[in-house]
Design an enzyme around this catalytic site. Structure first.
Site, short mmCIF file in Angstrom:
data_model
loop_
_atom_site.label_atom_id
_atom_site.label_comp_id
_atom_site.label_asym_id
_atom_site.label_seq_id
_atom_site.Cartn_x
_atom_site.Cartn_y
_atom_site.Cartn_z
N GLY A 29 0.95 -1.24 0.03
CA GLY A 29 0.05 0.08 0.12
C GLY A 29 1.06 1.21 -0.04
N HIS A 110 5.16 1.70 12.49
CA HIS A 110 4.53 2.43 13.25
C HIS A 110 4.43 1.47 14.68
CE1 HIS A 110 1.28 4.50 15.55
NE2 HIS A 110 0.39 4.01 15.49
N GLY A 136 3.59 7.45 1.91
CA GLY A 136 4.45 6.62 1.03
C GLY A 136 4.44 7.20 -0.42
P1 NAD Z 1 -2.06 0.73 3.54
O1 NAD Z 1 -3.47 0.82 3.91
O2 NAD Z 1 -1.75 1.64 2.37
O3 NAD Z 1 -1.66 -0.53 2.91
C1 NAD Z 1 -2.25 -1.62 2.99
C2 NAD Z 1 -1.58 -2.92 2.38
O4 NAD Z 1 -1.93 -4.11 3.03
C3 NAD Z 1 -2.22 -3.17 0.86
O5 NAD Z 1 -1.08 -3.57 0.01
C4 NAD Z 1 -3.18 -4.22 1.14
O6 NAD Z 1 -3.02 -5.08 0.04
C5 NAD Z 1 -2.52 -4.92 2.29
N1 NAD Z 1 -3.55 -5.50 3.11
C6 NAD Z 1 -4.90 -4.61 3.03
N2 NAD Z 1 -5.59 -5.51 4.15
C7 NAD Z 1 -5.15 -6.62 4.29
C8 NAD Z 1 -5.31 -8.02 4.91
N3 NAD Z 1 -6.37 -7.94 5.56
N4 NAD Z 1 -4.42 -8.94 4.86
C9 NAD Z 1 -3.52 -8.83 4.18
N5 NAD Z 1 -2.80 -7.80 3.36
C10 NAD Z 1 -3.68 -6.84 3.59
O7 NAD Z 1 -1.04 0.80 4.76
P2 NAD Z 1 -0.09 2.04 5.01
O8 NAD Z 1 -0.76 3.25 5.15
O9 NAD Z 1 1.06 1.99 4.19
O10 NAD Z 1 0.52 1.53 6.35
C11 NAD Z 1 1.26 0.61 6.85
C12 NAD Z 1 2.28 0.90 8.09
O11 NAD Z 1 2.69 1.91 7.70
C13 NAD Z 1 0.98 1.27 9.23
O12 NAD Z 1 1.76 0.72 10.33
C14 NAD Z 1 1.10 2.60 9.23
O13 NAD Z 1 0.65 3.01 10.77
C15 NAD Z 1 2.50 3.10 8.94
N6 NAD Z 1 2.66 4.42 8.36
C16 NAD Z 1 1.60 4.89 7.37
C17 NAD Z 1 2.05 6.11 7.22
C18 NAD Z 1 1.01 6.64 5.98
O14 NAD Z 1 1.23 7.90 5.76
N7 NAD Z 1 0.35 5.84 5.37
C19 NAD Z 1 3.19 6.71 7.44
C20 NAD Z 1 3.73 6.34 8.28
C21 NAD Z 1 3.52 4.95 8.91
#
Ligand code: NAD
Ligand code: MG
Length: 349
Positions: A29, A110, A136
């Protein structure tokens, strides 16, 4: 008491700590795609872990990356980066746990699940966090533009004595060390992140916007004027704060705005609000908020769903949508804005 954090830069990192390892990036994601593609561009062997039916599979394969199930990816790797949503991490962790070997590194972006005990790795596994302070798509874009994205580094457990080196090498390889990597702990990152989003970034700001909009509309002013004043112009102020702190913001607004703000700000956000902030922080620190959110997820998110619907039903959403239609140029991409700024012309020219 004030504390200053240690900040690491590229010179403090040694890429060799991950160069001969395979990194499994679980999830593709927002963060997952950026980490996987940046690591891959830096010559690190990457395997992306996704469910068989994941809609992200195609994108990962198109990026030229190897894709496997989360457990198969974890089995191939010695650094496993957990980048699925925080609420699904415990279930995904259960699937990959049998594949973790002594000396492997479990890497997070996180701290929620480790800090609140939702994931409890074996003691012989390194547990690290490298958290870019940015969504990201910006982590990826900055990397492609040879710029860095600031990030955080934390080490929760370090049975190998190499967790910091591995975390720093990972941070460097995704492009964070160029901008600076701030040392923190899982506890500090989790608690400040939750408090910040509740008190200011997501909760506090939206409540200020809605209450001030309602105050104007109920006093008989037009919805359009209330929308512009209470929501639209917020961006201009936030940009000034982002660029130059309080000083640049106060310098840029009129003296009248400055005097009004300086004398009225603390009447609006008064001592009672400060006490509410302290109570909100306490519920983060003592785990009350985490327990509430975990139960909410286990029971199908009833309160979340209802509140989200009510929020989008607010009158400011209707008037805002109508007005934003009229100035669709504001939806131009950042790139267009930047280009326009360089050329000194408005983005729609
Ligand atoms: P996201 O929601 O963008 O990504 C989700 C990913 O996980 C996708 O590839 C999806 O296919 C997969 N996924 C979704 N549901 C699923 C399930 N039930 N089983 C298996 N895979 C599944 O996530 P993100 O925002 O990139 O967050 C990922 C981590 O990064 C988290 O710990 C978040 O706190 C951290 N984070 C995010 C940001 C941000 O700005 N988005 C910033 C810093 C840290
Ligand atoms: Mg956050």
């Amino acid at each position: 008491m004030t504390e200053s954090a240690t900040i690491y830069y590229a010179d403090d990192t040694d890429r060799s700590a991950i160069e001969n390892r395979t990194v499994a990036v679980i999830g593709f994601g927002s963060q997952g795609h950026a980490h996987a593609m940046n690591l891959d561009d830096n010559g690190i062997d990457v395997v992306v872990g996704l469910r068989e039916d994941s809609s992200s599979r195609q994108a990962a394969e198109q990026a030229g990356l190897r894709v496997a199930t989360p457990s198969a990816a974890a089995a191939q790797a010695s650094v496993i980066s957990m980048l699925v949503p925080d609420t699904v991490q415990p279930a995904v962790y259960e699937a990959i746990e049998p594949e973790l070997e002594a000396g492997d590194t479990l890497q997070f972006a996180h701290g929620f699940n480790i800090h609140y005990g939702q994931i409890d790795p074996a003691e012989d596994v390194n547990v690290t966090m490298v958290a870019p302070k940015s969504p990201g798509h910006l982590v990826r874009r900055n990397f492609e533009n040879d710029q860095g994205t600031p990030g955080l580094l934390a080490v929760y457990q370090d049975p190998t004595g190499k967790a910091t080196d591995i975390g720093l090498a990972y941070a460097d390889a995704i492009g964070c060390a160029r901008a600076g990597v701030v040392e923190t702990t899982f506890k500090e990152e989790t608690e400040t992140d939750l408090f910040g989003e509740q008190a200011v970034l997501c909760g506090g700001v939206t409540s200020l916007v809605k209450h001030s909009y309602e105050t104007l509309v109920e006093a008989g002013y037009s919805r359009e004027m209330a929308y512009f004043e209470c929501m639209n112009e917020l961006k201009l102020i936030v940009d000034l704060l982002y660029e130059g702190g309080l000083a640049e913001m106060w310098n840029s607004v009129s003296d009248t705005a400055e005097y009004g703000g300086l004398t009225r700000g603390d009447r609006i956000v008064d001592e009672d609000v400060r006490e509410n902030m302290e109570a909100t922080l306490e519920a983060v620190q003592n785990g009350e908020f985490a327990r509430e959110w975990i139960v909410e997820n286990q029971t199908g998110r009833p309160s979340y769903t209802q509140r989200r619907e009510a929020e989008l039903d607010h009158d400011i959403e209707d008037v805002g949508a109508e007005l934003r239609e009229l100035f669709a140029w504001s939806a131009e991409t950042d790139e267009d804005d930047e280009k326009a700024k360089r050329n000194g012309v408005p983005a729609d020219d």
